[in-house]
Scaffold this active site. Structure first.
Site, mmCIF file in Angstrom:
data_model
loop_
_atom_site.group_PDB
_atom_site.id
_atom_site.type_symbol
_atom_site.label_atom_id
_atom_site.label_comp_id
_atom_site.label_asym_id
_atom_site.label_seq_id
_atom_site.Cartn_x
_atom_site.Cartn_y
_atom_site.Cartn_z
ATOM 1 N N GLU A 83 16.255 14.547 14.921
ATOM 2 C CA GLU A 83 17.293 15.538 15.583
ATOM 3 C C GLU A 83 17.055 15.874 16.696
ATOM 4 O O GLU A 83 17.962 16.460 17.246
ATOM 5 C CB GLU A 83 17.353 16.725 14.317
ATOM 6 C CG GLU A 83 17.922 16.245 12.888
ATOM 7 C CD GLU A 83 17.744 17.279 11.944
ATOM 8 O OE1 GLU A 83 18.430 18.257 12.170
ATOM 9 O OE2 GLU A 83 16.640 17.373 11.228
ATOM 10 N N THR A 105 -13.738 27.271 4.503
ATOM 11 C CA THR A 105 -12.620 26.406 4.316
ATOM 12 C C THR A 105 -11.320 26.794 5.010
ATOM 13 O O THR A 105 -10.601 25.701 5.325
ATOM 14 C CB THR A 105 -12.175 26.252 2.672
ATOM 15 O OG1 THR A 105 -11.711 27.442 2.564
ATOM 16 C CG2 THR A 105 -13.163 25.743 2.056
ATOM 17 N N ASP A 106 -11.254 28.038 5.756
ATOM 18 C CA ASP A 106 -10.258 28.495 6.419
ATOM 19 C C ASP A 106 -9.847 27.162 7.586
ATOM 20 O O ASP A 106 -8.732 27.230 7.819
ATOM 21 C CB ASP A 106 -9.955 29.804 6.775
ATOM 22 C CG ASP A 106 -9.931 30.950 5.907
ATOM 23 O OD1 ASP A 106 -9.696 30.275 4.525
ATOM 24 O OD2 ASP A 106 -9.953 32.024 5.997
HETATM 25 N N1 GLU Z 1 -12.218 32.959 5.050
HETATM 26 C C1 GLU Z 1 -13.430 32.513 4.650
HETATM 27 C C2 GLU Z 1 -13.758 31.279 5.551
HETATM 28 O O1 GLU Z 1 -13.074 30.592 5.783
HETATM 29 C C3 GLU Z 1 -13.718 32.294 3.226
HETATM 30 C C4 GLU Z 1 -12.984 31.079 2.556
HETATM 31 C C5 GLU Z 1 -13.658 29.917 2.205
HETATM 32 O O2 GLU Z 1 -14.642 29.419 3.025
HETATM 33 O O3 GLU Z 1 -13.160 29.344 1.470
HETATM 34 O O4 GLU Z 1 -15.046 30.990 5.943
#
Ligand code: GLU
Length: 327
Positions: free
Chosen positions: A284, A93-94
């Protein structure tokens, strides 16, 4: 009715992560292969045929150019294969917002392409990966899913890749969608689209880059000076994204140095370090006079992806870059 045939591209992330203990915090993302996930799904008797292809088994903080090329090529093949209904990409998710947006910019919208991840490792108590994956299967199997660009399925929501961002480090509903809200709500037993496909029949907006130009992100901080701009230019950045304060602001000496870079042909996009909100032109900062671009709804990570794609496609003029950010 025949079942949808879905190409599943595995890259790793928490959805493929396992820890030492179901109630512990520590785990390793990306350790499990797709076959483990698919075996669990088989037991659910889903009405879909899944075709797994392992691309990588890594945390998405390590995803980059090499994996993006493989993913783009695999999606392109799937789009051309009449036997494939759509694609699911399991992803950490990163950086899901970056991979999703890059593919969104460089693929046609003719078949659904969905990224899916998890906030909890596969063996953690209350793991969300299987539910997110089953939801993704429901989305890809739906005839109304095409024509919406690349999507992200997390937390029972379907988000457009262009709008999605990770807004929390740990909670299950970690993703937010801006400026548009979710495209749909999805559960394993229901799917409700909030509108018709808005990009039906669209061709790829940009050619997939032959290589990625170096674009740096400069985060503004109170009291900073202009030296980091010179440092980024010194390592060969051919485009710059400012993660500015508020509406893309920075101390006057920083803005002045960024304007000099823009005058020298380095496109400069003003985004914001604030979690959510538009950065508009000439609020701005005198973008017209200084030759700068306002990122509008795109946060720094996605602004960098778009600027890389634009530069790779020869789009560097401030007005043309602005038009792409307005899009
Ligand atoms: N940091 C890892 C990634 O992005 C784990 C985080 C995740 O998947 O939620 O793969």
């Amino acid at each position: 009715m025949t079942h949808p045939r879905i190409l599943v591209l595995g890259t790793g992330g928490t959805i493929a992560g396992a820890g030492a203990h179901a109630t512990g915090a520590a785990y390793r993302p990306g350790g499990l292969g797709l076959e483990v996930l698919i075996a669990h799904l088989d037991a659910l008797g889903l009405a879909a045929e899944l075709v797994p292809e392992d691309i990588a088994r890594i945390g998405s903080q390590d995803i980059g150019w090499a994996e993006w090329q493989v993913l783009h090529a695999a999606c392109t093949r799937a789009l051309a294969d009449p036997a494939i209904t759509g694609v699911i990409i399991t992803h950490g998710t990163d950086t899901a917002e970056e991979t999703g947006f890059l593919l969104d910019l460089t693929l046609p919208t003719t078949k659904p392409i969905v990224l899916v991840g998890a906030m909890r490792p596969a063996d953690a108590v209350g793991a969300d990966g299987m539910r997110n994956f089953v939801n993704a299967v429901k989305v890809v199997g739906d005839p109304a899913a095409a024509g919406r660009g690349v999507m992200l399925v997390m937390g029972d929501a379907v988000l457009a890749a262009r709008d999605a961002r990770k807004a929390a480090t740990a909670q299950i509903d970690a993703f937010r969608s801006f400026p548009r809200g979710p495209l749909a709500r999805v559960t394993p037993s229901s799917l409700d689209w909030f509108g018709p496909p808005h990009r039906a029949g669209e061709a790829a907006r940009y050619a997939f880059p032959a290589e990625l130009p170096r674009v740096g992100i400069l985060t503004a901080g109170a009291g900073m000076d202009e030296k980091p701009v010179a440092a980024l230019l010194g390592i060969g950045c051919v485009g710059l994204v400012l993660a500015g304060m508020g509406q893309g602001n920075a101390p006057a000496r920083v803005i002045k140095t960024l304007a000099r870079a823009a005058a020298n042909g380095v496109p400069v996009v003003r985004s914001t370090r604030v979690d959510e909100g538009l950065v508009d032109r000439n609020v701005e900062v005198d973008d017209d006079g200084l030759g700068l671009v306002a990122a509008r709804a795109l946060g720094p990570a996605k602004a960098r992806v778009l600027l890389m794609v634009l530069i790779a496609n020869g789009v560097t003029d401030a007005a043309a870059v602005q038009a792409a950010f307005d899009g």
